[in-house]
Write a protein that holds these residues in place. Sequence first.
Motif, short mmCIF file in Angstrom:
data_model
loop_
_atom_site.label_atom_id
_atom_site.label_comp_id
_atom_site.label_asym_id
_atom_site.label_seq_id
_atom_site.Cartn_x
_atom_site.Cartn_y
_atom_site.Cartn_z
N THR A 181 10.78 -8.21 3.80
CA THR A 181 9.40 -8.62 3.55
C THR A 181 9.30 -10.14 3.45
O THR A 181 8.35 -10.75 3.95
CB THR A 181 8.89 -7.98 2.25
N ASN A 184 7.73 5.97 6.62
CA ASN A 184 7.29 7.33 6.41
C ASN A 184 8.41 8.07 5.69
O ASN A 184 9.49 8.27 6.24
CB ASN A 184 6.98 8.01 7.75
N PRO A 192 2.78 -4.63 3.69
CA PRO A 192 3.88 -3.66 3.63
C PRO A 192 3.36 -2.34 3.08
O PRO A 192 2.51 -2.32 2.18
CB PRO A 192 4.88 -4.31 2.67
N SER A 193 3.86 -1.23 3.60
CA SER A 193 3.27 0.05 3.24
C SER A 193 4.28 1.18 3.37
O SER A 193 5.23 1.11 4.16
CB SER A 193 2.05 0.33 4.13
N VAL A 194 4.03 2.24 2.62
CA VAL A 194 4.91 3.40 2.66
C VAL A 194 4.13 4.65 2.31
O VAL A 194 3.29 4.64 1.41
CB VAL A 194 6.12 3.21 1.72
N VAL A 217 -1.07 4.28 5.86
CA VAL A 217 0.07 3.36 5.89
C VAL A 217 -0.02 2.44 7.10
O VAL A 217 0.15 1.21 7.00
CB VAL A 217 1.39 4.16 5.93
N LEU A 218 -0.31 3.00 8.27
CA LEU A 218 -0.38 2.20 9.49
C LEU A 218 -1.58 1.25 9.45
O LEU A 218 -1.49 0.13 9.96
CB LEU A 218 -0.47 3.12 10.70
N SER A 262 -0.55 -1.70 7.54
CA SER A 262 0.36 -2.56 8.30
C SER A 262 -0.39 -3.37 9.35
O SER A 262 0.00 -4.51 9.65
CB SER A 262 1.47 -1.73 8.96
N GLN A 295 5.52 2.20 13.20
CA GLN A 295 4.68 1.09 13.63
C GLN A 295 3.46 1.61 14.36
O GLN A 295 3.44 2.75 14.83
CB GLN A 295 5.46 0.15 14.55
N CYS A 330 0.86 -1.18 0.00
CA CYS A 330 0.00 0.00 0.00
C CYS A 330 0.90 1.23 0.00
O CYS A 330 1.79 1.35 0.85
CB CYS A 330 -0.91 0.01 1.23
N SER A 332 6.84 -0.78 7.33
CA SER A 332 6.07 0.44 7.07
C SER A 332 7.01 1.62 7.20
O SER A 332 7.73 1.74 8.19
CB SER A 332 4.91 0.57 8.06
#
Length: 268
Positions: free
Chosen positions: A162, A171, A127-129, A118-119, A122, A242, A95, A169
């Motif tokens: 991963t 930022n 997986p997210s950024v 993003v959170l 997770s 997180q 994501c 995750s």
Amino acid sequence: MNKKPIILVTNDDGIVAPGIRALIHFMNLLGEVYVVAPSKPQSGVGHGITMNTVLYCDSVKIDNGNQKEWKCSGTPVDCVKLAISDILPRKPDICVSGINHGSNSSINIMYSGTVSAVLEASIEGIPSVGFSLLDFDWNADFEPSKKYVCYIVKKILYNSITEKKTIISLNVNIPKLKKEQIKGIRICRQAKSKWKESFDKRYNPKGRTYYWLVGDFVNFDKKIDTDEWALKNGYVSVVPIQFDLTNYTILNILKSWNLLLFFLFSLF
């Protein structure tokens, strides 16, 4: 991977914002893109969800890309929840949220709808950024971000972290600089900072009081391992994040209370 990765794209500036349109374009180079984003700006909503009103989510076609898109009447977190539960053919491989117009570094992460998406991903094991560009201009130039956005997303998709089932995750904040002026990427921690805020009290023509929130950003953290330092010195800042808000230092102190509390209660 034999199949293209499924990439979920969302944001908090709204589905027509130039930042998300740039991000969609970048992600079309990397995978099969699904967009579920707010129908209107949702900046500052944090991890808010819609509970007391209905949600609408309509299929739209905004440009000529290969992506499939939906606009949602709710928050960024609503968008992620709906995408996973009802819209996507399966759980996405990643994501990505943004590209936000303006900073989400240091304390701003607490208020950011971009980062909350993003959170939320997770929490669901995805997986997210989140990406933010330090430029509030609606017509900001997102092209210098392309190299770093694509590099980071590819690292998340294909990195051994991963593969080891550790949900990553991030930022990510990108300085407002020309492509050749950005020095590279710095892995950082979140700077200790706050907003020194006040309310500008005003009156409407009918005499009713209303307020505008105003404030100044105060950075207490001058060390060189922070996101604020990286951005001020021409680097893209990457902070691992997180959703676990437990203060483990205080937790260990509180555990030492157990025996003392038992002793004190036994006296009564």
